[in-house]
Design an enzyme around this catalytic site. Structure first.
Site, PDB file in Angstrom:
ATOM      1  N   GLY A 226       0.843  -1.193   0.000  1.00 36.31           N
ATOM      2  CA  GLY A 226       0.000   0.000   0.000  1.00 36.31           C
ATOM      3  C   GLY A 226       0.873   1.235   0.000  1.00 36.31           C
ATOM      4  CB  SER A 227       0.067   4.754   0.663  1.00 36.19           C
ATOM      5  OG  SER A 227      -0.507   4.622   1.948  1.00 36.19           O
ATOM      6  CD  GLU A 246       7.039  -5.524  -2.217  1.00 42.17           C
ATOM      7  OE1 GLU A 246       7.301  -4.615  -3.019  1.00 42.17           O
ATOM      8  OE2 GLU A 246       7.818  -6.460  -1.983  1.00 42.17           O
ATOM      9  CG  LEU A 247       5.839   0.781   1.446  1.00 41.74           C
ATOM     10  CD1 LEU A 247       6.604   1.614   2.448  1.00 41.74           C
ATOM     11  CD2 LEU A 247       4.475   0.386   1.989  1.00 41.74           C
ATOM     12  CB  CYS A 280       3.100   0.435  -6.884  1.00 41.14           C
ATOM     13  SG  CYS A 280       3.186  -1.243  -7.474  1.00 41.14           S
ATOM     14  CD  GLU A 374       2.510   5.874  -5.214  1.00 43.52           C
ATOM     15  OE1 GLU A 374       1.994   6.008  -4.093  1.00 43.52           O
ATOM     16  OE2 GLU A 374       2.748   4.774  -5.734  1.00 43.52           O
TER      17      GLU A 374
END
Ligand code: NAD
Length: 471
Positions: A226-227, A246-247, A280, A374
């Protein structure tokens, strides 16, 4: 309208409270989904603990994960439709996600069979000639998986597949915007033969139920996608639990002077704007060699204008809705801020609610949020460079480090990029957005900790125990 409870201890359970999941394109209710209470979370955790106390043979894990891949193939169209409706993903991409989900399951099955420890050359120590040492890998136990809305099937499988392969029971909390796929997946895994308690799905809002689960001492491992903002909260709340993160990213892509311009423009446009940029590793910052600036810019404008914006359930659609109005408002704000600070618009359609057509900018600066943060929206910026080292430096001026892309025919330049770019993956003659399900995938800096890809994830999801035999 369909109504869902949770999936706990091998069966569907009833929820006492529900919230509405929207159809992302039609912007009308799609289903009612449960809001988990403390009792529901407790039941899910206890079921997972009981599962961990039973044994589930490695060969059976392999066989069941293979079965699941087979079943997913049979139910592919239903899963693709669900993803298109609840996540707003264009159906052609949703179908690819389902096909990739099968690969993830098959690689997870393989990882179950091949996970191994190693021999330690302990005889190299003085006086240790009669000793033999080796490691075995053991599962941590109850694994909490928290997942984002944008790949409601394949990113969930990248957690559930390896966790089960490694022998960890899972409590899964999918994104509130797109939880139906996970609930259907739990049914499918059950049908495939996952024993009861090994997969539990609880739904509801992230901060409320997420925090309770993250802090719970019964959870032994956390895997989150996620973020970066939420990743930081989870890491802080997890205390000493192992956490895989996992960003996000603001992916840099470089188009060198010798690039195949047509390939570069078509690939970069597809990967900046496909699924409204909500990926992402979506293309965001594009650095272009000054000698090819004009022809590339023209090709990029053309490729962007060729994309089809519309209903995600139409097979022609490339760019569907953003996940909600707030996300579209934020993209709009960052765009307007950039223009006010001097950015020039090359392509832009008119926004209507959640529908944000592709935006292509030039004259962008590193200080603009469309470059430094992002963007997670269909927006990309072009920047010319003189020397490729300048492009590498700019690419590295980011809080993130997930993946990058470079288009060049020059092997030396490609290898310079691979060595110099501070990211977990460099794609040559493809965009930052390429991923195959068996490659190590993950980032550095604010892009996270650890690597996915079943072979790598099973390592992260197990710990070594060293055994020393004094013979
Ligand atoms: P998000 O961070 O808002 O939410 C992700 C999950 O965290 C959801 O399930 C949410 O309910 C939960 N959550 C929210 N607050 C929480 C809290 N305080 N405690 C525990 N859980 C909480 O992300 P999103 O909007 O669903 O997804 C988009 C983000 O995901 C982007 O930043 C994108 O880059 C990232 N992403 C990364 C990868 C990757 O593999 N690196 C892949 C896809 C998406």
């Amino acid at each position: 309208m369909d109504r869902y409870g949770f999936f706990i201890n091998g069966e569907e359970t009833t929820a006492h409270r529900h919230y509405v999941v929207q159809h992302k394109y039609r912007q009308e209710p799609l289903a009612e989904v449960g809001e988990a209470s403390a009792d529901d979370l407790n039941y899910a955790l206890e079921s997972a603990i009981r599962a961990f106390e039973t044994s589930w043979a490695v060969f059976d894990r392999y066989r069941v994960l293979e079965n699941a891949a087979e079943l997913l193939g049979q139910q592919a169209e239903d899963f693709a439709r669900t993803i298109a409706q609840e996540a707003g993903k264009p159906i052609k991409d949703a179908r690819v996600e389902v096909a990739r989900g099968q690969q993830t399951l098959r690689y997870s099955a393989l990882a179950a069979r091949t996970l191994k420890g190693s021999e330690i050359p302990i005889g190299g120590n003085p006086g240790a000639e009669n000793r033999l040492a080796f490691t075995i890998r053991k599962p941590y136990g109850v694994t909490l998986a928290i997942t984002p809305f944008n790949f409601p099937l394949n990113l969930v499988l990248h957690k559930v597949g390896p966790a089960l392969a490694a022998g960890n029971p899972v409590v899964l909390k999918p994104a509130p915007a797109a939880p139906i796929t996970s609930l259907k997946l739990a049914r499918l895994l059950n049908q495939a033969g996952v024993p009861k308690g090994w997969i539990n799905v609880v739904t509801g809002q992230g901060p409320e139920i997420g925090e309770q689960l993250v802090k719970d001492a019964r959870v032994k491992l956390i895997t989150f996608t996620g973020s970066a903002a939420v990743g930081q909260i989870i890491r802080a709340q997890a205390a000493l639990k192992p956490v895989l993160l996992e960003l996000g990213n603001n992916s840099a892509n470089i188009v060198h002077e010798d690039a195949d311009l047509d390939l570069a423009a078509r690939t970069l446009a597809a990967r900046a704007y496909g699924y409204a940029g909500q990926v992402c590793i979506a293309v965001q910052r594009i650095y272009v060699h000054h000698k090819i600036w004009e022809p590339f810019r023209d090709a990029m404008v053309q490729a962007t204008n060729d994309l089809v914006v519309g209903n995600p359930e139409d097979p022609a659609t490339d760019v569907g809705p953003m996940i909600n109005e707030a996300a579209a408002d934020r993209a709009d704000l960052w765009y307007r801020e950039a223009v006010a600070a001097g950015a020039k618009t090359l392509v832009q359609g008119s926004r209507q609610g959640v529908m944000v057509p592709p935006i292509l900018l030039e004259h962008v600066a590193p200080s603009m949020r469309v470059m430094s943060e992002e963007v997670f929206a269909p927006l990309a910026g072009l920047v010319p460079y003189e020397d490729v080292n300048q492009a590498f430096n700019w690419a590295n001026q980011s809080r993130y480090g997930l993946q990058a892309g470079i288009f060049t025919q020059n092997l030396k330049v490609a290898m310079q990029a691979a060595r110099q770019l501070q990211v977990g993956g460099v794609m040559v003659n493809d965009s930052s957005s390429y991923r195959a399900d068996n490659m190590p995938y993950g980032g550095i800096k604010d892009s996270g900790i650890g690597r996915e890809g079943p072979e790598f994830a099973v390592e992260e999801m197990t710990y070594p125990t060293v055994i020393v035999l004094n013979l």
